[in-house]
Design a protein around this motif. Structure first.
Motif, PDB file in Angstrom:
ATOM      1  N   UNK A 159       0.815  -1.213   0.000  1.00  0.00           N
ATOM      2  CA  UNK A 159       0.000   0.000   0.000  1.00  0.00           C
ATOM      3  C   UNK A 159       0.845   1.258   0.000  1.00  0.00           C
ATOM      4  N   UNK A 160       1.909   1.272   0.799  1.00  0.00           N
ATOM      5  CA  UNK A 160       2.797   2.439   0.824  1.00  0.00           C
ATOM      6  C   UNK A 160       3.490   2.670  -0.504  1.00  0.00           C
ATOM      7  N   UNK A 291       1.636  -2.821  16.847  1.00  0.00           N
ATOM      8  CA  UNK A 291       2.787  -2.363  17.618  1.00  0.00           C
ATOM      9  C   UNK A 291       4.012  -2.070  16.756  1.00  0.00           C
ATOM     10  N   UNK A 292       4.358  -2.990  15.867  1.00  0.00           N
ATOM     11  CA  UNK A 292       5.638  -2.875  15.159  1.00  0.00           C
ATOM     12  C   UNK A 292       5.746  -1.620  14.287  1.00  0.00           C
ATOM     13  N   UNK A 293       4.751  -1.298  13.449  1.00  0.00           N
ATOM     14  CA  UNK A 293       4.871  -0.044  12.682  1.00  0.00           C
ATOM     15  C   UNK A 293       4.952   1.182  13.581  1.00  0.00           C
ATOM     16  N   UNK A 294       4.161   1.176  14.678  1.00  0.00           N
ATOM     17  CA  UNK A 294       4.213   2.314  15.600  1.00  0.00           C
ATOM     18  C   UNK A 294       5.577   2.437  16.259  1.00  0.00           C
ATOM     19  N   UNK A 303       9.059   7.042   8.527  1.00  0.00           N
ATOM     20  CA  UNK A 303       7.734   7.360   8.009  1.00  0.00           C
ATOM     21  C   UNK A 303       6.980   6.056   7.779  1.00  0.00           C
ATOM     22  N   UNK A 304       5.724   6.153   7.299  1.00  0.00           N
ATOM     23  CA  UNK A 304       4.888   4.962   7.156  1.00  0.00           C
ATOM     24  C   UNK A 304       5.503   3.954   6.194  1.00  0.00           C
ATOM     25  N   UNK A 309       8.664  -1.091   5.098  1.00  0.00           N
ATOM     26  CA  UNK A 309       9.803  -1.775   4.489  1.00  0.00           C
ATOM     27  C   UNK A 309      10.639  -2.515   5.533  1.00  0.00           C
ATOM     28  N   UNK A 310      10.715  -1.962   6.733  1.00  0.00           N
ATOM     29  CA  UNK A 310      11.478  -2.616   7.793  1.00  0.00           C
ATOM     30  C   UNK A 310      10.805  -3.893   8.294  1.00  0.00           C
TER      31      UNK A 310
END
Length: 475
Positions: A159-160, A291-294, A303-304, A309-310
């Motif tokens: 999506x990103x 949790x992980x994206x935050x 950034x989002x 990607x991480x």
């Protein structure tokens, strides 16, 4: 003139798996691919965040409405025809979403998407289990488990990337080629089937179970707001949903084979054990995706898109473990594969419970890779063992029960971790401490799953060969 050789059951099952996989990828990715675009949608459609959030919530609630009806629909239409109708509905919803002119129209079209997707999610597993012979089911389920494991992980990344390259409409149009290809392959590769025992619609069960799931999912989705469980729109739907669910259980136990969802399948130890663990795996998977994206954004300044990607190493780990899990399942059985999988998930979550702003990134990426290995190992055995010992006509009910458990488990995981994160932030005043607490809770949930994995059957458990279904003209 010699006749072409008849297709074997193995060949038919593999063709069915391929056709189902192509169509199913779009549905599973769509559950998370839109989540990264909510701010863009709010700005472009002139809607506030609370309104645009219904783009995701409406899709989730539509799933809850239709999933309980899949067994009855399959008995009336047959699996192939139902699959194609549901995929066509999802395709139509995707095209209409890309043409939405305001927030209400987009929300309405997302409901159509959700209705189609809600049929497809449990049906794809049931079709494979009904088509395949005993040992081959492990291999085929590794195919079906692929999008299930990777969808929540790669959806935000895709999506990103799409948003970076174009407009939000592409998030929905990307489904079109997959759906069209899925329809063509389904027509050509899935054998036409006669439905099993034709059953009457359990109207009372429908009026109890579907609203129960909608209320529970709605209440849990409201928890992620600023007030957590104290918000006025949380307790009423949760309480109402719980009452309706309890009423359905009583109704289903009294009417057994005639109920909308036959709960007798839970008398099978493999089925109820797998259902419980699917609930916990849903909490572990979807809760961590909160949790992980935050963590990467709020503590590490990403950034989002960078946060998405991480998370790729986790998806790579899930992909690699798919084949390993299948081989281990054949050799040592579901209990030990699931035990090891949850153990890896828990161990790989611990580093995040100590990580701060200066923690070495490569160490966390390795932990994510190991976590992905564990998640991939868990999914295939649970999706397979849930059907052990069941007759062909019972399999749709097992598919529905396990999918409901995973869906509700995911919502519970997201809600609880959102509250834990918010409460810890308020209490300690430190964002780092709050994330540590949330990751420790996640580790605890996984530890419970490690213990419950011993309830699964030990050793390799053969699944009975399905009753042959005569093929006839295309549905």
């Amino acid at each position: 003139m010699s006749l072409p050789p008849a297709r074997t059951t193995d060949d038919t099952a593999m063709r069915t798996a391929i056709a189902v996989l192509v169509g199913g990828i779009a549905v599973i990715l769509d559950s998370t691919i839109v989540s990264v675009a909510l701010h863009e949608l709010a700005a472009d459609l002139n809607a506030d965040v609370s309104t645009i959030q219904w783009v995701s919530t409406a899709y989730l609630l539509a799933l809850g409405v239709v999933i309980p009806t899949v067994g009855w629909l399959q008995s009336r239409l047959g699996a192939k025809r139902l699959w194609m109708v549901a995929l066509a509905a999802f395709l139509a919803g995707s095209v209409l979403c890309s043409m939405a002119w305001n927030a209400p129209s987009l929300i309405a079209f997302r409901v159509l998407q959700g209705l189609g997707g809600g049929v497809m999610i449990p049906l794809m597993t049931t079709m494979i289990m009904q088509a395949a012979q005993g040992a081959d089911r492990n291999r085929l389920m590794s195919v079906i488990a692929l999008p299930t494991a990777l969808g929540p992980i790669l959806g935000p990344v895709i999506g990103g990337l799409i948003l970076g390259a174009g407009d939000w409409q592409l998030l929905f149009l990307v489904n079109v080629p997959l759906c069209v290809a899925g329809l063509v392959l389904a027509q050509r590769m899935i054998p036409a089937d006669r439905s099993g025992r034709r059953v009457k619609l359990d109207v009372v069960g429908l009026l109890l179970l579907s609203p129960a799931l909608v209320a529970l999912l709605w209440g849990l989705s409201n928890v992620t707001g600023g007030g957590g469980f104290t918000q006025p729109d949380v307790y009423p739907p949760l309480a109402g949903g719980a009452v309706l669910l309890a009423a359905f259980v009583v109704w289903a136990l009294r009417h057994r084979g005639d109920a909308l969802v036959d709960l007798d399948v839970l008398r099978s130890r493999p089925t109820w054990a797998a259902t419980t663990l699917m609930f916990l795996s849903g909490a572990a998977l979807y809760g961590s995706m909160l949790l992980l994206p935050l963590y990467w954004q709020e503590l590490r300044g990403e950034d989002a898109l960078g946060a998405g990607l991480l998370l790729i190493p986790q998806g790579v780990g899930s992909l690699i473990s798919r084949t390993v899990a299948t081989r281990m399942l054949d050799r040592i059985g579901a209990r030990w594969v699931v035990f090891l999988g949850f153990l890896l998930v828990g161990a790989a979550t611990v580093p995040f419970a100590f990580a701060g702003t200066g923690t070495t990134t490569w160490l966390l990426l390795v932990a994510l890779f190991v976590r992905g290995l564990g998640l991939g190992m868990v999914m295939i055995p649970l999706m397979t063992v849930a059907f052990v010992g069941l007759d062909r006509d019972e399999m749709p009910h097992a598919g529905i029960v396990t999918r409901i458990a995973q869906q509700v488990g995911g919502s519970v995981g997201v809600a609880l971790l959102a509250v834990i994160l918010a409460t810890s932030t308020t209490g300690s005043g430190s964002t780092t401490t709050a994330f540590h607490a949330a990751f420790w809770w996640t580790t605890g949930f996984t530890g419970l799953a490690v213990l419950l994995s011993f309830v699964l059957p030990g050793g390799t458990t053969a699944l009975p060969a399905p009753t042959p279904t005569p093929a006839h003209a295309s549905a």
